[in-house]
Write an enzyme that holds these catalytic residues in place. Structure first.
Site, PDB file in Angstrom:
ATOM      1  CE  LYS A 264     -11.164   6.751  -3.140  1.00 40.36           C
ATOM      2  NZ  LYS A 264     -10.602   5.495  -3.640  1.00 40.36           N
ATOM      3  NE  ARG A 338      -8.654  -2.801   3.084  1.00 32.24           N
ATOM      4  CZ  ARG A 338      -7.954  -3.262   2.057  1.00 32.24           C
ATOM      5  NH1 ARG A 338      -7.037  -4.172   2.242  1.00 32.24           N
ATOM      6  NH2 ARG A 338      -8.176  -2.805   0.834  1.00 32.24           N
TER       7      ARG A 338
HETATM    8  N1  BES Z   1     -13.892   2.957  -1.918  1.00 30.02           N
HETATM    9  C1  BES Z   1     -12.693   2.461  -2.459  1.00 30.02           C
HETATM   10  C2  BES Z   1     -12.902   1.328  -3.461  1.00 30.02           C
HETATM   11  C3  BES Z   1     -13.602   1.694  -4.733  1.00 30.02           C
HETATM   12  C4  BES Z   1     -12.876   2.061  -5.853  1.00 30.02           C
HETATM   13  C5  BES Z   1     -14.971   1.632  -4.838  1.00 30.02           C
HETATM   14  C6  BES Z   1     -13.525   2.386  -7.018  1.00 30.02           C
HETATM   15  C7  BES Z   1     -15.627   1.942  -6.011  1.00 30.02           C
HETATM   16  C8  BES Z   1     -14.895   2.315  -7.121  1.00 30.02           C
HETATM   17  C9  BES Z   1     -11.771   1.924  -1.357  1.00 30.02           C
HETATM   18  O1  BES Z   1     -11.891   2.558  -0.128  1.00 30.02           O
HETATM   19  C10 BES Z   1     -10.362   2.107  -1.829  1.00 30.02           C
HETATM   20  O2  BES Z   1      -9.990   3.203  -2.107  1.00 30.02           O
HETATM   21  N2  BES Z   1      -9.637   1.004  -1.920  1.00 30.02           N
HETATM   22  C11 BES Z   1      -8.273   1.026  -2.361  1.00 30.02           C
HETATM   23  C12 BES Z   1      -7.489   0.090  -1.481  1.00 30.02           C
HETATM   24  C13 BES Z   1      -6.009   0.135  -1.707  1.00 30.02           C
HETATM   25  C14 BES Z   1      -5.460   1.464  -1.279  1.00 30.02           C
HETATM   26  C15 BES Z   1      -5.373  -0.982  -0.930  1.00 30.02           C
HETATM   27  C16 BES Z   1      -8.242   0.551  -3.814  1.00 30.02           C
HETATM   28  O3  BES Z   1      -8.972  -0.376  -4.156  1.00 30.02           O
HETATM   29  O4  BES Z   1      -7.515   1.128  -4.593  1.00 30.02           O
HETATM   30 ZN    ZN Z   2     -10.720   4.303   0.048  1.00 28.90          ZN
END
Ligand code: BES
Ligand code: ZN
Ligand code: ZN
Length: 481
Positions: A264, A338
Protein backbone atom coordinates in the site's frame (compact mmCIF):
# COMPACT_ATOMS: atom_id res chain seq x y z
CA UNK A 1 -17.77 9.46 34.11
CA UNK A 2 -20.44 8.84 36.70
CA UNK A 3 -24.05 8.62 35.49
CA UNK A 4 -27.01 8.55 37.87
CA UNK A 5 -30.78 8.67 37.55
CA UNK A 6 -32.02 11.30 39.98
CA UNK A 7 -35.43 12.57 41.04
CA UNK A 8 -34.95 16.25 41.76
CA UNK A 9 -36.22 19.61 40.58
CA UNK A 10 -33.29 21.53 42.05
CA UNK A 11 -31.47 22.43 38.90
CA UNK A 12 -29.32 25.06 40.55
CA UNK A 13 -27.09 22.47 42.14
CA UNK A 14 -25.59 21.85 38.69
CA UNK A 15 -23.03 23.89 36.76
CA UNK A 16 -24.35 22.74 33.42
CA UNK A 17 -27.67 21.54 32.02
CA UNK A 18 -28.45 19.68 28.82
CA UNK A 19 -32.03 20.32 27.73
CA UNK A 20 -33.36 18.35 24.76
CA UNK A 21 -36.36 19.96 23.02
CA UNK A 22 -38.54 19.04 20.05
CA UNK A 23 -39.11 21.61 17.32
CA UNK A 24 -42.87 21.13 17.46
CA UNK A 25 -43.10 21.03 21.26
CA UNK A 26 -41.09 24.08 22.09
CA UNK A 27 -42.04 24.51 25.73
CA UNK A 28 -40.44 24.11 29.11
CA UNK A 29 -42.67 24.35 32.15
CA UNK A 30 -40.23 24.20 35.01
CA UNK A 31 -37.42 26.33 33.70
CA UNK A 32 -37.32 29.98 32.99
CA UNK A 33 -35.87 30.03 29.50
CA UNK A 34 -37.19 32.52 26.90
CA UNK A 35 -37.95 29.88 24.28
CA UNK A 36 -40.49 32.09 22.47
CA UNK A 37 -37.95 34.89 22.08
CA UNK A 38 -35.24 32.48 20.98
CA UNK A 39 -37.59 31.17 18.33
CA UNK A 40 -38.68 34.62 17.19
CA UNK A 41 -35.07 35.65 16.73
CA UNK A 42 -34.27 32.32 15.09
CA UNK A 43 -31.49 31.67 17.57
CA UNK A 44 -32.96 28.36 18.65
CA UNK A 45 -36.00 26.68 17.12
CA UNK A 46 -35.48 23.08 18.23
CA UNK A 47 -34.34 22.08 14.75
CA UNK A 48 -32.68 18.65 14.55
CA UNK A 49 -29.00 18.68 15.40
CA UNK A 50 -28.92 22.37 16.39
CA UNK A 51 -27.68 23.32 19.83
CA UNK A 52 -27.78 26.69 21.59
CA UNK A 53 -25.73 27.51 24.64
CA UNK A 54 -26.66 30.22 27.12
CA UNK A 55 -25.91 31.20 30.68
CA UNK A 56 -28.74 31.58 33.16
CA UNK A 57 -28.67 32.79 36.70
CA UNK A 58 -30.33 30.49 39.19
CA UNK A 59 -30.29 31.54 42.83
CA UNK A 60 -26.78 32.83 43.43
CA UNK A 61 -25.34 30.66 40.71
CA UNK A 62 -24.57 30.88 37.02
CA UNK A 63 -25.62 27.78 35.13
CA UNK A 64 -24.59 26.92 31.57
CA UNK A 65 -27.56 25.60 29.62
CA UNK A 66 -27.34 23.84 26.28
CA UNK A 67 -30.59 23.54 24.42
CA UNK A 68 -30.48 20.55 22.13
CA UNK A 69 -32.79 20.52 19.10
CA UNK A 70 -34.43 17.17 18.40
CA UNK A 71 -36.33 18.29 15.30
CA UNK A 72 -39.93 17.22 14.67
CA UNK A 73 -41.26 14.60 17.06
CA UNK A 74 -42.37 12.25 14.27
CA UNK A 75 -38.99 12.39 12.56
CA UNK A 76 -36.85 11.44 15.54
CA UNK A 77 -34.70 8.33 15.21
CA UNK A 78 -32.45 6.63 17.72
CA UNK A 79 -29.47 7.72 15.63
CA UNK A 80 -30.48 11.40 15.75
CA UNK A 81 -31.16 11.18 19.45
CA UNK A 82 -27.73 9.71 20.17
CA UNK A 83 -25.86 12.28 18.11
CA UNK A 84 -27.73 15.38 19.24
CA UNK A 85 -27.50 14.49 22.92
CA UNK A 86 -23.80 13.84 22.37
CA UNK A 87 -23.39 17.28 20.80
CA UNK A 88 -25.05 18.86 23.83
CA UNK A 89 -22.73 16.99 26.16
CA UNK A 90 -19.67 17.92 24.10
CA UNK A 91 -20.49 21.60 24.30
CA UNK A 92 -20.60 21.49 28.13
CA UNK A 93 -17.49 19.31 28.32
CA UNK A 94 -15.63 21.88 26.24
CA UNK A 95 -16.39 24.43 28.96
CA UNK A 96 -14.78 22.08 31.47
CA UNK A 97 -18.04 21.53 33.36
CA UNK A 98 -17.81 18.52 35.67
CA UNK A 99 -21.18 18.58 37.35
CA UNK A 100 -24.01 18.39 34.87
CA UNK A 101 -27.59 17.26 34.49
CA UNK A 102 -29.71 16.14 31.60
CA UNK A 103 -33.24 17.42 32.01
CA UNK A 104 -35.86 14.76 31.38
CA UNK A 105 -38.39 15.68 34.02
CA UNK A 106 -40.02 18.43 32.03
CA UNK A 107 -42.47 17.87 29.29
CA UNK A 108 -39.65 18.44 26.82
CA UNK A 109 -38.95 14.78 26.09
CA UNK A 110 -40.74 11.59 27.11
CA UNK A 111 -39.27 9.70 30.02
CA UNK A 112 -39.14 6.21 28.56
CA UNK A 113 -36.74 3.29 28.12
CA UNK A 114 -35.53 4.34 24.68
CA UNK A 115 -34.77 7.92 25.62
CA UNK A 116 -33.04 7.02 28.86
CA UNK A 117 -31.00 4.39 27.07
CA UNK A 118 -30.01 6.84 24.35
CA UNK A 119 -28.94 9.39 26.94
CA UNK A 120 -26.68 6.98 28.81
CA UNK A 121 -25.15 5.40 25.70
CA UNK A 122 -24.69 8.68 23.90
CA UNK A 123 -22.95 10.53 26.68
CA UNK A 124 -20.70 7.65 27.68
CA UNK A 125 -19.59 7.16 24.07
CA UNK A 126 -19.16 10.89 23.44
CA UNK A 127 -16.96 11.16 26.53
CA UNK A 128 -14.44 8.64 25.19
CA UNK A 129 -11.04 9.82 24.06
CA UNK A 130 -7.95 7.77 23.22
CA UNK A 131 -4.95 9.36 24.91
CA UNK A 132 -3.01 6.36 26.26
CA UNK A 133 0.24 7.64 24.78
CA UNK A 134 0.04 11.31 25.77
CA UNK A 135 2.69 11.95 28.39
CA UNK A 136 1.49 15.46 29.32
CA UNK A 137 -2.03 14.43 30.37
CA UNK A 138 -3.51 16.41 33.23
CA UNK A 139 -5.36 14.38 35.82
CA UNK A 140 -8.84 15.77 35.44
CA UNK A 141 -11.78 15.39 37.76
CA UNK A 142 -14.40 12.80 36.74
CA UNK A 143 -17.54 14.19 35.09
CA UNK A 144 -20.74 13.51 36.95
CA UNK A 145 -23.98 13.48 34.97
CA UNK A 146 -27.39 13.22 36.59
CA UNK A 147 -30.33 12.31 34.40
CA UNK A 148 -33.30 14.02 35.99
CA UNK A 149 -36.38 11.82 35.83
CA UNK A 150 -39.58 11.34 37.82
CA UNK A 151 -39.33 7.66 38.61
CA UNK A 152 -35.67 6.66 38.69
CA UNK A 153 -36.13 3.11 39.96
CA UNK A 154 -38.14 2.16 36.83
CA UNK A 155 -35.13 2.80 34.66
CA UNK A 156 -32.22 1.25 36.54
CA UNK A 157 -32.28 -1.90 34.34
CA UNK A 158 -32.28 0.11 31.15
CA UNK A 159 -29.44 2.23 32.45
CA UNK A 160 -27.47 -0.90 33.28
CA UNK A 161 -27.94 -2.35 29.80
CA UNK A 162 -27.01 0.97 28.20
CA UNK A 163 -23.83 1.13 30.28
CA UNK A 164 -22.86 -2.40 29.26
CA UNK A 165 -23.41 -1.49 25.60
CA UNK A 166 -21.47 1.76 25.74
CA UNK A 167 -18.62 0.13 27.66
CA UNK A 168 -18.44 -2.73 25.16
CA UNK A 169 -18.37 -0.23 22.31
CA UNK A 170 -15.48 1.50 24.05
CA UNK A 171 -13.64 -1.80 24.54
CA UNK A 172 -13.77 -2.23 20.74
CA UNK A 173 -12.58 1.34 20.15
CA UNK A 174 -9.65 0.80 22.48
CA UNK A 175 -8.64 -2.42 20.72
CA UNK A 176 -8.64 -0.63 17.35
CA UNK A 177 -6.90 2.50 18.60
CA UNK A 178 -3.89 0.70 20.05
CA UNK A 179 -1.14 1.05 17.44
CA UNK A 180 -0.06 -2.09 15.60
CA UNK A 181 3.38 -2.12 17.26
CA UNK A 182 1.49 -2.84 20.50
CA UNK A 183 -1.70 -4.55 19.32
CA UNK A 184 -0.27 -7.58 17.52
CA UNK A 185 -1.90 -11.04 17.31
CA UNK A 186 -0.34 -12.13 20.63
CA UNK A 187 -1.47 -9.01 22.51
CA UNK A 188 -4.95 -9.28 20.99
CA UNK A 189 -5.27 -12.90 22.12
CA UNK A 190 -4.04 -12.02 25.63
CA UNK A 191 -6.52 -9.13 25.85
CA UNK A 192 -9.37 -11.40 24.76
CA UNK A 193 -8.40 -13.98 27.42
CA UNK A 194 -8.62 -11.25 30.08
CA UNK A 195 -11.95 -10.00 28.75
CA UNK A 196 -13.31 -13.55 28.72
CA UNK A 197 -12.41 -13.99 32.37
CA UNK A 198 -13.84 -10.63 33.33
CA UNK A 199 -17.11 -10.85 31.38
CA UNK A 200 -17.75 -14.59 31.55
CA UNK A 201 -17.10 -16.19 28.15
CA UNK A 202 -14.74 -19.04 27.35
CA UNK A 203 -11.61 -18.29 25.32
CA UNK A 204 -9.43 -20.75 23.47
CA UNK A 205 -6.39 -19.59 21.51
CA UNK A 206 -4.74 -21.76 18.83
CA UNK A 207 -1.08 -21.13 18.00
CA UNK A 208 0.93 -21.76 14.84
CA UNK A 209 1.24 -25.53 15.17
CA UNK A 210 -2.49 -26.01 15.77
CA UNK A 211 -3.35 -23.67 12.88
CA UNK A 212 -1.05 -25.78 10.67
CA UNK A 213 -2.69 -28.97 11.89
CA UNK A 214 -6.07 -27.59 10.85
CA UNK A 215 -4.60 -26.90 7.37
CA UNK A 216 -5.62 -23.26 7.36
CA UNK A 217 -3.37 -22.64 4.38
CA UNK A 218 -5.05 -19.45 3.19
CA UNK A 219 -4.78 -17.83 6.63
CA UNK A 220 -1.17 -19.07 6.98
CA UNK A 221 -0.22 -17.64 3.57
CA UNK A 222 -1.17 -14.17 4.79
CA UNK A 223 0.39 -14.60 8.23
CA UNK A 224 3.73 -16.14 7.36
CA UNK A 225 5.78 -13.02 6.52
CA UNK A 226 5.18 -11.53 9.96
CA UNK A 227 7.74 -11.82 12.75
CA UNK A 228 4.82 -12.35 15.09
CA UNK A 229 2.95 -15.65 15.03
CA UNK A 230 -0.74 -15.77 14.15
CA UNK A 231 -3.26 -16.53 16.88
CA UNK A 232 -6.61 -18.10 16.14
CA UNK A 233 -8.97 -16.85 18.83
CA UNK A 234 -12.16 -18.73 19.70
CA UNK A 235 -14.75 -17.23 22.08
CA UNK A 236 -17.66 -19.33 23.32
CA UNK A 237 -20.68 -18.14 25.28
CA UNK A 238 -23.40 -20.55 26.35
CA UNK A 239 -26.39 -18.49 27.42
CA UNK A 240 -29.09 -21.03 26.60
CA UNK A 241 -28.25 -24.56 27.68
CA UNK A 242 -31.75 -25.82 26.72
CA UNK A 243 -31.16 -24.91 23.11
CA UNK A 244 -28.73 -26.47 20.64
CA UNK A 245 -28.69 -23.46 18.31
CA UNK A 246 -25.49 -21.48 18.09
CA UNK A 247 -25.04 -18.12 16.41
CA UNK A 248 -21.59 -17.72 14.82
CA UNK A 249 -19.60 -14.51 14.37
CA UNK A 250 -16.37 -14.23 12.41
CA UNK A 251 -14.31 -11.01 12.69
CA UNK A 252 -11.42 -9.97 10.43
CA UNK A 253 -8.39 -9.62 12.68
CA UNK A 254 -5.55 -8.13 10.66
CA UNK A 255 -3.67 -6.29 13.39
CA UNK A 256 -1.84 -4.58 10.53
CA UNK A 257 -2.23 -4.59 6.76
CA UNK A 258 0.78 -3.31 4.83
CA UNK A 259 -0.67 -4.81 1.66
CA UNK A 260 2.18 -7.35 1.54
CA UNK A 261 4.15 -7.47 -1.73
CA UNK A 262 1.24 -5.58 -3.36
CA UNK A 263 2.31 -2.86 -0.95
CA UNK A 264 0.00 0.00 0.00
CA UNK A 265 1.12 3.62 -0.31
CA UNK A 266 1.92 5.22 3.08
CA UNK A 267 -1.34 7.19 2.97
CA UNK A 268 -3.30 3.93 2.81
CA UNK A 269 -1.12 2.15 5.34
CA UNK A 270 -1.10 4.72 8.11
CA UNK A 271 -4.53 3.77 9.50
CA UNK A 272 -4.20 0.03 8.90
CA UNK A 273 -4.04 -0.74 12.62
CA UNK A 274 -7.82 -0.51 12.14
CA UNK A 275 -7.86 -3.64 9.98
CA UNK A 276 -8.96 -5.62 13.02
CA UNK A 277 -12.15 -3.58 13.33
CA UNK A 278 -14.23 -6.68 12.58
CA UNK A 279 -12.44 -8.58 15.34
CA UNK A 280 -13.02 -5.66 17.72
CA UNK A 281 -16.73 -5.71 16.83
CA UNK A 282 -17.19 -9.40 17.64
CA UNK A 283 -15.02 -9.18 20.78
CA UNK A 284 -16.99 -6.13 22.00
CA UNK A 285 -20.25 -7.93 21.21
CA UNK A 286 -19.14 -11.05 23.14
CA UNK A 287 -18.39 -8.80 26.14
CA UNK A 288 -21.85 -7.22 25.99
CA UNK A 289 -23.64 -10.52 25.38
CA UNK A 290 -22.02 -12.28 28.33
CA UNK A 291 -22.11 -9.33 30.71
CA UNK A 292 -25.83 -8.85 30.04
CA UNK A 293 -26.33 -12.65 30.28
CA UNK A 294 -28.19 -12.87 26.97
CA UNK A 295 -30.15 -16.11 26.60
CA UNK A 296 -28.46 -17.36 23.41
CA UNK A 297 -25.45 -19.48 22.50
CA UNK A 298 -22.84 -17.54 20.56
CA UNK A 299 -19.42 -18.54 19.25
CA UNK A 300 -17.04 -15.99 17.70
CA UNK A 301 -13.73 -16.55 15.98
CA UNK A 302 -10.90 -14.28 14.87
CA UNK A 303 -7.97 -15.38 12.69
CA UNK A 304 -5.53 -12.77 13.98
CA UNK A 305 -2.37 -12.02 12.01
CA UNK A 306 -0.37 -9.31 10.27
CA UNK A 307 0.01 -8.84 6.51
CA UNK A 308 3.73 -8.03 6.21
CA UNK A 309 6.64 -8.38 3.82
CA UNK A 310 9.59 -10.80 4.04
CA UNK A 311 11.49 -13.29 1.92
CA UNK A 312 8.77 -15.84 2.55
CA UNK A 313 5.84 -13.57 1.67
CA UNK A 314 3.08 -15.02 -0.45
CA UNK A 315 3.15 -13.49 -3.92
CA UNK A 316 0.81 -12.16 -6.56
CA UNK A 317 0.54 -15.08 -8.98
CA UNK A 318 0.70 -17.80 -6.31
CA UNK A 319 -1.93 -20.51 -6.07
CA UNK A 320 -2.64 -21.51 -2.49
CA UNK A 321 -4.84 -23.97 -0.63
CA UNK A 322 -7.45 -23.43 2.09
CA UNK A 323 -8.88 -25.36 5.04
CA UNK A 324 -12.06 -25.97 3.03
CA UNK A 325 -9.95 -27.56 0.26
CA UNK A 326 -10.62 -24.99 -2.47
CA UNK A 327 -7.57 -23.58 -4.26
CA UNK A 328 -7.11 -19.85 -4.69
CA UNK A 329 -5.24 -17.76 -7.22
CA UNK A 330 -3.61 -14.71 -5.60
CA UNK A 331 -4.11 -11.69 -7.85
CA UNK A 332 -3.13 -9.22 -5.15
CA UNK A 333 -1.63 -9.80 -1.70
CA UNK A 334 -3.54 -6.79 -0.38
CA UNK A 335 -6.78 -8.75 -0.77
CA UNK A 336 -5.66 -10.70 2.31
CA UNK A 337 -8.67 -10.28 4.59
CA UNK A 338 -10.86 -12.67 2.63
CA UNK A 339 -8.12 -15.34 2.83
CA UNK A 340 -8.06 -15.21 6.61
CA UNK A 341 -11.85 -15.09 6.74
CA UNK A 342 -12.46 -18.20 4.63
CA UNK A 343 -10.45 -20.40 6.98
CA UNK A 344 -12.12 -18.83 10.00
CA UNK A 345 -15.51 -19.30 8.31
CA UNK A 346 -14.73 -22.89 7.39
CA UNK A 347 -13.59 -23.55 10.95
CA UNK A 348 -16.67 -22.10 12.64
CA UNK A 349 -19.04 -23.92 10.27
CA UNK A 350 -17.35 -27.33 10.42
CA UNK A 351 -16.01 -27.41 14.00
CA UNK A 352 -18.28 -25.24 16.13
CA UNK A 353 -21.69 -26.39 14.84
CA UNK A 354 -23.11 -22.93 14.36
CA UNK A 355 -26.42 -22.78 12.53
CA UNK A 356 -26.31 -19.16 11.39
CA UNK A 357 -23.18 -17.22 10.64
CA UNK A 358 -22.17 -13.59 10.16
CA UNK A 359 -18.76 -12.33 9.16
CA UNK A 360 -17.67 -8.76 9.65
CA UNK A 361 -14.58 -7.12 8.20
CA UNK A 362 -12.80 -3.98 7.09
CA UNK A 363 -12.62 -5.79 3.79
CA UNK A 364 -12.70 -3.47 0.79
CA UNK A 365 -11.88 0.12 -0.06
CA UNK A 366 -14.81 -0.23 -2.45
CA UNK A 367 -17.22 -0.22 0.53
CA UNK A 368 -16.19 3.38 1.13
CA UNK A 369 -17.39 4.21 -2.40
CA UNK A 370 -20.67 2.37 -1.81
CA UNK A 371 -21.84 3.76 1.51
CA UNK A 372 -19.11 6.11 2.78
CA UNK A 373 -18.90 6.43 6.54
CA UNK A 374 -22.67 6.66 6.93
CA UNK A 375 -23.42 2.96 6.69
CA UNK A 376 -21.85 -0.47 6.66
CA UNK A 377 -22.35 -2.48 3.46
CA UNK A 378 -23.67 -6.03 3.51
CA UNK A 379 -24.66 -9.02 1.44
CA UNK A 380 -26.68 -12.02 2.58
CA UNK A 381 -28.21 -15.25 1.33
CA UNK A 382 -31.12 -15.07 3.79
CA UNK A 383 -33.60 -12.19 3.88
CA UNK A 384 -35.10 -13.09 7.24
CA UNK A 385 -31.69 -13.21 8.91
CA UNK A 386 -30.73 -9.94 7.24
CA UNK A 387 -33.95 -8.29 8.46
CA UNK A 388 -33.05 -9.28 12.01
CA UNK A 389 -29.68 -7.62 11.56
CA UNK A 390 -31.20 -4.54 9.96
CA UNK A 391 -33.51 -4.17 12.99
CA UNK A 392 -30.55 -4.61 15.31
CA UNK A 393 -28.73 -1.82 13.54
CA UNK A 394 -31.81 0.43 13.84
CA UNK A 395 -32.06 -0.27 17.58
CA UNK A 396 -28.45 0.87 17.92
CA UNK A 397 -28.72 3.98 15.76
CA UNK A 398 -26.29 2.49 13.26
CA UNK A 399 -26.93 2.03 9.52
CA UNK A 400 -26.44 -0.90 7.18
CA UNK A 401 -27.22 -1.31 3.48
CA UNK A 402 -27.73 -4.63 1.69
CA UNK A 403 -26.10 -4.89 -1.73
CA UNK A 404 -27.50 -7.15 -4.45
CA UNK A 405 -26.08 -10.54 -5.45
CA UNK A 406 -26.64 -10.91 -9.19
CA UNK A 407 -25.71 -14.17 -10.95
CA UNK A 408 -23.07 -12.31 -12.98
CA UNK A 409 -21.15 -11.48 -9.80
CA UNK A 410 -20.95 -15.15 -8.80
CA UNK A 411 -18.96 -15.89 -11.95
CA UNK A 412 -16.33 -13.26 -11.14
CA UNK A 413 -14.77 -15.10 -8.20
CA UNK A 414 -13.93 -18.15 -10.35
CA UNK A 415 -10.45 -18.62 -11.85
CA UNK A 416 -9.14 -20.52 -14.87
CA UNK A 417 -6.25 -22.24 -13.10
CA UNK A 418 -7.59 -22.38 -9.54
CA UNK A 419 -11.04 -22.79 -8.00
CA UNK A 420 -11.26 -19.16 -6.93
CA UNK A 421 -9.42 -15.85 -7.32
CA UNK A 422 -8.91 -13.34 -4.51
CA UNK A 423 -9.19 -10.42 -6.95
CA UNK A 424 -12.56 -10.76 -8.58
CA UNK A 425 -13.18 -7.22 -9.78
CA UNK A 426 -16.20 -4.98 -9.48
CA UNK A 427 -18.37 -4.56 -7.51
CA UNK A 428 -15.44 -5.17 -5.15
CA UNK A 429 -17.47 -5.20 -1.96
CA UNK A 430 -19.90 -7.80 -3.27
CA UNK A 431 -17.31 -10.06 -4.91
CA UNK A 432 -15.14 -10.00 -1.76
CA UNK A 433 -18.19 -11.00 0.27
CA UNK A 434 -19.14 -13.74 -2.19
CA UNK A 435 -15.64 -15.15 -1.92
CA UNK A 436 -16.09 -15.51 1.86
CA UNK A 437 -19.61 -16.88 1.31
CA UNK A 438 -18.14 -19.83 -0.64
CA UNK A 439 -17.26 -21.30 2.77
CA UNK A 440 -20.50 -20.66 4.68
CA UNK A 441 -21.64 -24.31 4.44
CA UNK A 442 -24.94 -23.07 2.95
CA UNK A 443 -26.05 -21.74 6.34
CA UNK A 444 -28.04 -18.52 6.67
CA UNK A 445 -25.23 -16.03 6.28
CA UNK A 446 -24.53 -12.29 6.34
CA UNK A 447 -21.33 -10.57 5.33
CA UNK A 448 -20.76 -7.04 6.69
CA UNK A 449 -18.09 -4.75 5.27
CA UNK A 450 -17.11 -2.02 7.73
CA UNK A 451 -14.16 -0.54 5.80
CA UNK A 452 -15.98 2.81 5.70
CA UNK A 453 -17.37 2.80 9.23
CA UNK A 454 -14.78 1.22 11.55
CA UNK A 455 -12.48 4.21 11.77
CA UNK A 456 -13.48 7.89 12.00
CA UNK A 457 -11.31 10.61 10.52
CA UNK A 458 -12.63 13.08 13.08
CA UNK A 459 -14.72 13.09 16.23
CA UNK A 460 -18.38 14.03 15.90
CA UNK A 461 -21.59 13.21 17.82
CA UNK A 462 -21.06 9.92 19.65
CA UNK A 463 -17.88 9.15 17.68
CA UNK A 464 -14.36 10.06 18.62
CA UNK A 465 -11.52 10.19 16.13
CA UNK A 466 -10.23 6.68 15.42
CA UNK A 467 -11.93 3.38 16.21
CA UNK A 468 -15.72 3.68 16.27
CA UNK A 469 -16.68 0.38 17.92
CA UNK A 470 -19.05 0.00 14.98
CA UNK A 471 -21.43 -2.98 15.04
CA UNK A 472 -20.77 -3.98 18.67
CA UNK A 473 -24.25 -2.94 19.76
CA UNK A 474 -26.02 -4.34 16.64
CA UNK A 475 -24.31 -7.72 17.12
CA UNK A 476 -25.46 -7.71 20.74
CA UNK A 477 -29.09 -7.10 19.69
CA UNK A 478 -28.88 -9.72 16.95
CA UNK A 479 -27.93 -12.29 19.60
CA UNK A 480 -30.49 -11.02 22.10
CA UNK A 481 -33.53 -10.68 19.87
N1 BES B 1 -7.92 -3.64 4.65
C1 BES B 1 -8.14 -3.34 3.29
C2 BES B 1 -9.47 -2.63 3.04
C3 BES B 1 -9.60 -1.25 3.60
C4 BES B 1 -9.27 -0.14 2.84
C5 BES B 1 -10.08 -1.04 4.87
C6 BES B 1 -9.41 1.12 3.36
C7 BES B 1 -10.23 0.22 5.40
C8 BES B 1 -9.89 1.32 4.63
C9 BES B 1 -8.14 -4.62 2.44
O1 BES B 1 -7.33 -5.64 2.91
C10 BES B 1 -7.65 -4.24 1.08
O2 BES B 1 -6.58 -3.74 0.97
N2 BES B 1 -8.49 -4.49 0.08
C11 BES B 1 -8.16 -4.18 -1.28
C12 BES B 1 -8.62 -5.32 -2.14
C13 BES B 1 -8.19 -5.22 -3.57
C14 BES B 1 -6.70 -5.36 -3.67
C15 BES B 1 -8.88 -6.30 -4.35
C16 BES B 1 -8.89 -2.89 -1.66
O3 BES B 1 -10.04 -2.72 -1.26
O4 BES B 1 -8.30 -2.06 -2.32
ZN1 ZN C 1 -5.32 -5.49 2.29
ZN1 ZN D 1 -6.97 -5.64 5.03
Amino acid sequence: MKISLIETKEINKYDGLIVPIYEDKLELKEMDIPLEKLKETKRFEGKAGKTYKMTISSGDKLVEVVLVGLGKKDDISYRKLLNTLADGFRSLKKENIKNMALIFNNDNIEINDINIKAAVESIMMADYKFDDYKTDKEESEEISLDILVDNASNFEDVKKEAMILANSNIIARNLVNQPANIMNPLKLSEDVKKLGEEKGFEVEVLGLSEIKELKMDAYLSVAKASAIEPKFIIMRYKGDSENEDILGYVGKGLTYDSGGLSIKPTSGMVTMKSDMGGAAAVIGAMCAISEAKVKRNVVSVVAACENMIAGNSYRPGDIINSMGGKTIFIGNTDAEGRLTLIDAMNYIVTKENVNKVLDIATLTGAAIYCTGDAASAAISNDSEFFMDLDNSFKLSGEQIWRMPIFDEYKELIKHEEADLTNTAGNPGTVTAGLFVGEFNGDLPWIHVDIAGTAFAKKGNGILSKGGTGIAVRPLYYLAKN
